[in-house]
Design a protein around this motif. Sequence first.
Motif, short mmCIF file in Angstrom:
data_model
loop_
_atom_site.label_atom_id
_atom_site.label_comp_id
_atom_site.label_asym_id
_atom_site.label_seq_id
_atom_site.Cartn_x
_atom_site.Cartn_y
_atom_site.Cartn_z
N LEU A 67 49.67 60.16 30.27
CA LEU A 67 48.88 59.05 30.20
C LEU A 67 48.27 58.77 28.60
O LEU A 67 47.71 57.53 28.34
N GLY A 68 48.48 59.76 27.88
CA GLY A 68 47.60 59.83 26.77
C GLY A 68 46.36 60.34 26.73
O GLY A 68 45.67 60.29 27.98
N GLN A 69 45.68 60.78 25.68
CA GLN A 69 44.32 61.16 25.79
C GLN A 69 43.91 62.46 26.78
O GLN A 69 43.09 62.44 27.52
N ASN A 70 45.17 63.42 26.78
CA ASN A 70 45.06 64.30 27.43
C ASN A 70 44.76 64.12 29.27
O ASN A 70 44.14 64.89 29.77
N LYS A 71 45.27 62.87 29.54
CA LYS A 71 45.31 62.68 30.86
C LYS A 71 46.79 62.37 31.33
O LYS A 71 47.72 62.20 30.74
N HIS A 72 46.75 63.08 32.86
CA HIS A 72 48.30 63.30 33.20
C HIS A 72 47.91 62.94 34.77
O HIS A 72 47.07 63.16 35.62
N SER A 73 49.25 62.71 35.30
CA SER A 73 49.48 62.62 36.83
C SER A 73 50.69 63.27 37.11
O SER A 73 51.51 63.49 36.46
N VAL A 74 50.70 63.89 38.47
CA VAL A 74 51.90 64.74 38.87
C VAL A 74 52.49 64.08 40.16
O VAL A 74 51.73 64.03 40.98
N THR A 80 56.81 57.96 46.87
CA THR A 80 57.20 56.48 46.41
C THR A 80 57.38 56.33 44.98
O THR A 80 58.28 55.91 44.75
N PHE A 81 56.32 56.63 44.33
CA PHE A 81 56.66 56.37 42.78
C PHE A 81 57.37 57.55 42.15
O PHE A 81 58.04 57.20 41.19
N TYR A 82 57.48 58.67 42.81
CA TYR A 82 58.41 59.53 42.26
C TYR A 82 59.76 59.00 42.51
O TYR A 82 60.63 59.18 41.36
N ASN A 83 60.35 58.35 43.42
CA ASN A 83 61.64 57.88 43.82
C ASN A 83 61.84 56.85 42.73
O ASN A 83 62.78 56.46 42.43
N LEU A 84 60.93 55.89 42.70
CA LEU A 84 60.92 54.55 41.97
C LEU A 84 61.24 55.13 40.46
O LEU A 84 62.22 54.31 39.92
N ILE A 85 60.62 55.97 39.87
CA ILE A 85 60.71 56.41 38.44
C ILE A 85 62.07 57.24 38.32
O ILE A 85 62.73 56.73 37.37
N TYR A 86 62.27 57.96 39.07
CA TYR A 86 63.60 58.82 39.07
C TYR A 86 64.81 58.11 39.15
O TYR A 86 65.62 58.07 38.32
N SER A 87 64.76 57.01 40.14
CA SER A 87 65.84 56.22 40.16
C SER A 87 66.26 55.28 38.77
O SER A 87 67.26 54.98 38.56
N GLY A 116 54.27 59.17 28.44
CA GLY A 116 55.54 59.60 28.68
C GLY A 116 55.68 59.93 29.87
O GLY A 116 54.70 60.21 30.53
N ILE A 117 57.00 60.44 30.22
CA ILE A 117 57.35 61.04 31.26
C ILE A 117 57.97 62.55 31.25
O ILE A 117 58.96 62.50 30.28
N GLU A 118 57.60 63.49 31.99
CA GLU A 118 58.43 64.70 31.89
C GLU A 118 58.83 65.01 33.03
O GLU A 118 58.39 65.22 34.32
N LEU A 119 60.18 65.52 33.23
CA LEU A 119 60.93 66.02 34.30
C LEU A 119 61.05 67.60 34.41
O LEU A 119 61.51 68.21 33.44
N ILE A 186 59.11 52.52 29.32
CA ILE A 186 58.25 53.79 29.60
C ILE A 186 57.04 53.23 30.02
O ILE A 186 56.00 54.00 30.93
N ALA A 187 56.34 52.40 29.42
CA ALA A 187 54.91 51.79 29.80
C ALA A 187 54.95 51.16 31.15
O ALA A 187 53.81 51.75 31.72
N GLN A 188 55.84 50.70 31.46
CA GLN A 188 55.93 50.17 32.88
C GLN A 188 55.98 51.45 34.15
O GLN A 188 55.12 51.51 35.05
N MET A 189 56.93 52.24 33.79
CA MET A 189 56.79 53.48 34.61
C MET A 189 55.43 54.28 34.56
O MET A 189 55.13 55.08 35.49
N ILE A 190 54.95 54.37 33.62
CA ILE A 190 53.60 55.21 33.46
C ILE A 190 52.67 54.60 34.14
O ILE A 190 51.68 55.24 34.60
#
Length: 432
Positions: A67-74, A80-87, A116-119, A186-190
């Motif tokens: 998310l920037g500024q050393n903020k993250h989510s996993v 639900t969001f995993y499936n949406l982003i990965y698809s 960004g997004i990291e797989l 990328i911004a929408q997925m983030i």
Amino acid sequence: MMKESMKSWFLTFLILCSLLQSYFLIYRLPGVDSIVRSENNYIPTVNIGSQLNVESMLYPSELVIHLGQNKHSVLYPESTFYNLIYSRLQGRQFDGFQRYSLANTKWDEIRQQNQGIELEFENGIPVTLLSRVMQVYPDTLFEGESVDRVLIYNTESDDRVKAFFFSSQGNVVYEATKVDFTVQDIAQMIDFGREWVPYKMKDNYYIPQKSIDMVQTGLNIGLYSTDQMQRSLFFDPSLTRYVREKDGSEIYTDSKRSLQVKQDRNWINYTDPAAPAASQNTPSRNVLSAIDFVNQHGGWSGKYRLAQIAGSLEDKHRIVFEQYHGSGQYGAFPVLDLASFHYGVITLEMRQGTITGYERSLIYLEEEVWEKKIVALPGGENLEKKLAVLANEADIKALYPAYLPSLTKQGLLLQPVWVAKLSNGAVRTINE
């Protein structure tokens, strides 16, 4: 003339009867399945488990949202969001690869400062297999690689998307210079990760700043029988010889193949040392052959992910499929394989597309559930204190939620835990 004609017809009739009798001796009825089988063929058992294809087992162990500024989510598989982003990522193209040294860039700073997004693919996945689930168009050099991470992020300087594929060897990285993403994509997925549990990065792994919820589950189980496995894995089970080991395990052998059954652990270890004919020994080919073999010899009990391919092109490949449980809001998580209770993995030794070893549990899951409750795994300062104790033993290389399996009188209990992988190879669990 009439007598000669009748003799000819009668002789023809006898010949036809002889041919028909020969046919019944060669082929079984009902059906047309020949009983004359090659020595290398197996007789498929009646599958209790399901059949799966390779595409259903190729997915990241987690998606990290930067998310920037050393903020993250996993995000974890099946949420639900995993499936949406990965698809969405699967529908985009990656092409025009260039190769760089991994050491030339400060990757931790990129993860902390950019969106960004990291797989994460944990132990790595061959690019030839990755191309089956993502639109990756590798050149000759990249095609022979395996990757363990894919990092896609927006750059602040030139307002464009960058995509990097990290070699699992740990020394090079490949940039896809042609991607059909926009910064807005990328911004929408983030944005999907902004309201999720916040994580902070520490030494290349991520620590949740709040507790996370998982579903503790108790499931009814069944057992494959020894007879089923014998009929599946031996050309002629009637020719097998029975041996009982001092440790209580049972061994069945036809002098070529052997099947070891550990009844106290509901576990089998099958070996077929026959050397296969000379042919390609690629990881991708061995993975595909391994999946076909399991489909025909027991099937799969639930959802699995390709977790590991170990070995070299000249030798055997050890292929591990890890079982996952769960879905929906909380996601799906791996079931641990324990030294005291082997259950959560199916392991195959492959060489040139031919099986030489096969290990799996005899336990399979049934649909009935006898327990289901929400469990909160610790996060924040509580979790960090426990991790600090583990760090005294060795550096922590990875942290992720998983299920700790145990057998009870009612069936299989899957208990949520944190799993910490250490640099010395040890695996430690942290529960609620």
